[in-house]
Design a protein around this motif. Structure first.
Motif, short mmCIF file in Angstrom:
data_model
loop_
_atom_site.label_atom_id
_atom_site.label_comp_id
_atom_site.label_asym_id
_atom_site.label_seq_id
_atom_site.Cartn_x
_atom_site.Cartn_y
_atom_site.Cartn_z
N UNK A 23 -25.49 -3.03 26.22
CA UNK A 23 -24.69 -2.55 27.39
C UNK A 23 -25.51 -2.85 28.85
N UNK A 24 -26.78 -2.29 28.76
CA UNK A 24 -27.67 -2.63 29.95
C UNK A 24 -27.75 -4.01 30.24
N UNK A 25 -27.90 -4.81 29.04
CA UNK A 25 -28.14 -6.43 29.37
C UNK A 25 -26.81 -6.82 29.90
N UNK A 26 -25.71 -6.38 29.44
CA UNK A 26 -24.19 -6.84 30.13
C UNK A 26 -24.36 -6.83 31.67
N UNK A 27 -25.18 -5.97 32.21
CA UNK A 27 -25.14 -5.85 33.46
C UNK A 27 -26.46 -6.53 34.19
N UNK A 28 -27.63 -6.33 33.69
CA UNK A 28 -28.95 -6.82 34.10
C UNK A 28 -28.75 -8.26 34.23
N UNK A 29 -28.06 -8.85 33.17
CA UNK A 29 -27.87 -10.31 33.05
C UNK A 29 -27.33 -11.14 34.34
N UNK A 30 -26.48 -10.20 35.28
CA UNK A 30 -25.83 -10.58 36.37
C UNK A 30 -26.33 -10.41 37.44
N UNK A 31 -27.52 -9.92 37.57
CA UNK A 31 -28.52 -9.52 38.58
C UNK A 31 -28.72 -10.87 39.13
N UNK A 32 -29.18 -11.10 40.46
CA UNK A 32 -29.99 -12.54 40.75
C UNK A 32 -31.18 -12.50 40.22
N UNK A 33 -31.74 -13.77 39.97
CA UNK A 33 -33.14 -14.19 39.33
C UNK A 33 -34.14 -13.16 39.99
N UNK A 34 -33.81 -13.31 41.66
CA UNK A 34 -35.04 -12.79 42.22
C UNK A 34 -35.16 -11.03 41.98
N UNK A 35 -34.01 -10.57 41.38
CA UNK A 35 -34.16 -9.33 40.88
C UNK A 35 -34.41 -9.08 39.29
N UNK A 36 -35.11 -10.28 38.76
CA UNK A 36 -35.19 -10.30 37.26
C UNK A 36 -34.03 -10.11 36.47
N UNK A 37 -32.79 -10.84 37.02
CA UNK A 37 -31.65 -10.77 36.23
C UNK A 37 -31.48 -12.16 35.78
N UNK A 38 -30.33 -12.70 35.35
CA UNK A 38 -30.03 -14.15 34.86
C UNK A 38 -29.19 -14.81 35.72
N UNK A 39 -28.51 -14.30 36.60
CA UNK A 39 -27.38 -14.92 37.55
C UNK A 39 -26.29 -15.64 36.73
N UNK A 40 -25.87 -14.81 35.67
CA UNK A 40 -24.88 -15.66 34.71
C UNK A 40 -24.02 -14.51 34.17
N UNK A 41 -23.15 -15.24 33.66
CA UNK A 41 -22.17 -14.38 32.62
C UNK A 41 -22.32 -13.88 31.32
N UNK A 42 -21.74 -13.00 30.84
CA UNK A 42 -22.05 -12.46 29.18
C UNK A 42 -20.91 -12.45 28.35
N UNK A 43 -21.37 -13.14 27.07
CA UNK A 43 -20.35 -13.03 25.83
C UNK A 43 -20.83 -12.23 25.08
N UNK A 44 -19.52 -11.22 24.59
CA UNK A 44 -20.22 -9.94 23.61
C UNK A 44 -19.11 -10.24 22.55
N UNK A 45 -19.75 -10.31 21.23
CA UNK A 45 -19.28 -10.39 19.95
C UNK A 45 -19.43 -8.96 19.11
N UNK A 46 -18.48 -8.38 19.07
CA UNK A 46 -18.44 -6.93 18.73
C UNK A 46 -17.97 -6.79 17.14
N UNK A 47 -18.99 -6.58 16.28
CA UNK A 47 -18.54 -6.70 15.01
C UNK A 47 -18.11 -5.06 14.36
#
Length: 332
Positions: free
Chosen positions: A143-167
């Protein structure tokens, strides 16, 4: 691509970035085959089979490609020849390999101690596996990575979207809200940039992975979460008699995850369950080992073992803490 703008409310909000930096395309669209003499109808058949890039095409065997309805061996040979002209899948120098590694993005986990352990965060082009017993923090990190991935790279994020497969039915969108607030982001925009699917069988899980190629070839994704990778295999295959078949199907699933990571430069974060290990040793009071055996162990680039600590603290060599705002550094 995604960027952020600061508003008067001091929140960072996702906006579409108009000026995309000049960067070398990580993959070649499958449409380019048309300019190399391949019929548009045959390209459409490849897309229907979940192949949207020439890079992805080269990751398939000719045997699997001839299995696509309407593609003969002669057509497949011609398609592969054309793809080889577009994408270099031969030898490169070590210097070129080093340059390719510069495209790797490291996404913060929210805990500095955990980031240091990972060499800066969760890596793209790799599979990171977290295993541990229930309530050890695996899904909280997801859940934390769902948010931090969307941070800009300058803030140590990935500046991108997230796909979540829940089993296992463990995704909680309401959990994203306080985590987004902690990072100073607009919760609604963050949730809009997460695509979510609930899988009920191992076949459904695999088909969801096949369907991701279409989305990832069109939009900037940086993270794929599978929580958990093994659960449905443990349900759909029972007994020792089905173990070999289970491990083969699991290997195919993990191979697909590896190809997605490399084809689209995304980070793959998967959680794993544990099983009792009676031969774990006399000095361990409650021996456990990760499920999935050697097949799963070899597929993961990085393996993290989580265990419970005191209170809300969790231990992964370094101690981190589960807070309302997600994963953070431990406070004594």
């Amino acid at each position: 691509m995604l960027a952020f703008k600061s508003e008067e409310s001091s929140q960072l909000q996702l906006v579409e970035r108009e000026e995309i930096e000049d960067e070398e395309d990580l993959f070649e669209a499958i449409d380019k085959l048309i300019s190399h003499g391949i019929n548009a109808g045959d390209v459409k058949k490849l897309q229907d089979a979940g192949i949207y890039t020439c890079n992805g095409l080269m990751m398939h065997t000719k045997k699997s490609l001839t299995g696509i309805r309407g593609l003969s061996e002669a057509k497949v040979d011609k398609i592969c020849e054309a793809a080889e002209k577009i994408v270099n899948f031969g030898y490169i120098t070590g210097s070129d390999a080093l340059l390719r590694r510069k495209s790797v993005v490291r996404i913060t986990t929210g805990s500095q101690a955990l980031d240091e352990l990972l060499g800066g965060g969760i890596e793209t082009l790799a599979i990171t596996e977290a295993f541990g017993e229930f309530r050890s923090g695996k899904t909280q990190l997801a859940h934390t990575l769902c948010v931090s991935t969307q941070l800009p790279t300058s803030m140590r994020g990935g500046n991108g979207k997230v796909a979540y497969i829940d089993t296992e039915g463990t995704f909680r969108p309401d959990r994203i809200v306080p985590i987004a607030e902690r990072f100073g982001m607009d919760a609604g925009a963050v949730l809009d940039n997460i695509i979510y699917a609930r899988a009920y069988t191992y076949e459904h899980q695999y088909n969801l992975l096949l369907g991701l190629a279409a989305k990832m070839s069109e939009e900037p994704f940086r993270l794929l979460i599978v929580d958990s990778v093994i659960a449905l295999f443990r349900v759909d295959f029972t007994g020792r008699g089905e173990l070999a078949d289970r491990q083969q199907k699991l290997a195919q699933m993990l191979s697909r995850l590896t190809k997605i990571a490399e084809e689209f430069n995304v980070a793959v974060y998967m959680t794993n369950q544990v099983i009792a290990d009676p031969g774990g040793g006399v000095f361990i009071s409650d021996p456990k080992k990760p499920a999935g055996g050697h097949v799963l162990a070899h597929a993961a680039t990085i393996r993290l073992m989580f265990r419970k600590g005191k209170g809300e603290q969790r231990v992964c060599k370094h101690v981190f803490q589960i807070t309302p705002g997600g994963i953070a550094d431990a406070k004594d």
